[in-house]
Design a protein around this motif. Structure first.
Motif, short mmCIF file in Angstrom:
data_model
loop_
_atom_site.label_atom_id
_atom_site.label_comp_id
_atom_site.label_asym_id
_atom_site.label_seq_id
_atom_site.Cartn_x
_atom_site.Cartn_y
_atom_site.Cartn_z
N THR A 44 -0.50 -2.22 10.27
CA THR A 44 0.87 -1.77 9.57
C THR A 44 2.01 -1.78 10.58
OG1 THR A 44 0.55 0.59 9.55
CG2 THR A 44 -0.33 -0.65 7.80
N GLY A 75 -9.48 -1.15 2.05
CA GLY A 75 -9.04 0.19 1.34
C GLY A 75 -8.12 0.76 1.96
N HIS A 76 -8.28 0.80 3.32
CA HIS A 76 -7.27 1.61 4.14
C HIS A 76 -5.72 0.71 4.01
CE1 HIS A 76 -5.40 3.63 7.78
NE2 HIS A 76 -4.75 2.42 8.18
N GLU A 78 -4.85 -0.87 1.48
CA GLU A 78 -4.23 -0.56 0.23
C GLU A 78 -3.73 0.64 -0.06
OE1 GLU A 78 -7.07 -3.42 -2.90
OE2 GLU A 78 -7.82 -1.24 -2.12
N ARG A 79 -4.26 1.71 0.63
CA ARG A 79 -3.65 3.23 0.84
C ARG A 79 -2.49 2.97 1.55
NH1 ARG A 79 -9.23 3.79 1.31
NH2 ARG A 79 -9.09 4.34 3.53
N SER A 80 -2.53 2.70 2.67
CA SER A 80 -1.07 2.41 3.49
C SER A 80 -0.03 1.68 2.82
CB SER A 80 -1.57 1.63 4.79
OG SER A 80 -2.48 2.28 5.57
N GLY A 82 0.86 1.96 -0.30
CA GLY A 82 1.53 2.74 -1.00
C GLY A 82 2.63 3.84 -0.39
N SER A 83 2.51 3.62 1.31
CA SER A 83 3.51 4.36 1.74
C SER A 83 4.66 4.07 1.72
CB SER A 83 2.88 4.76 3.29
OG SER A 83 3.83 5.22 4.19
#
Length: 148
Positions: A44, A75-76, A78-80, A82-83
């Motif tokens: 990222t 998964g990581h 996708e979570r990131s 949203g940051s």
């Protein structure tokens, strides 16, 4: 979350896409030279194109299969995604088709995505990436790019 003004340069999507692609490709080439293959990993960048953060699921899952590593990376990311300050993401892995191998790099910003495959050849420290071929669609996702 605090609402405060920060003075920083925000890159446009084209610049972010290019920078994420460059950083992801170089990290992939480094892994290729070190291990002879590139297991799935994520990257990222913030909206200024800085602060590259990598995620190597193999560190947490040493016995995982390629599919499990890919799922963990997705998964990581996708979570990131949203940051608040993630401007670009990249998913990088070795892809194989018959006897050919390549470095697959999917990069995304909030408004665009690009999936390139760099054929590679060599051994040890002499691995080289060939000219990238644009792949149709994306490997997974989109994870960050918004479909309007």
């Amino acid at each position: 979350m605090q609402a405060h003004r920060r003075e920083m340069t925000v890159m446009n999507d084209e610049e972010l896409l290019g920078k994420a692609l460059h950083v992801a490709r170089e990290a992939g080439l480094l892994l290729l030279r070190k291990h002879g293959a590139v297991l799935p990993f994520g990257l990222t960048l913030d909206s200024a194109g800085d602060n590259p953060r990598t995620f190597f699921p193999r560190d947490q899952l040493p016995r995982a299969s390629w599919d499990e590593l890919l799922e963990a990376t997705i998964g990581h990311l996708e979570r990131s995604a949203g940051s608040a300050d993630v401007g670009a993401i990249a998913l990088v892995t070795t892809l194989e088709s018959g006897s050919e191998s390549g470095l697959g790099v999917q990069v995304e910003t909030h408004s665009s995505s690009l999936f390139l495959v760099y054929p590679y050849s060599g051994t040890g420290q002499s691995w080289r990436l060939g000219e990238p071929q644009k792949a149709e669609g994306v490997l997974v996702g989109p994870l960050l790019a918004q479909d309007d």
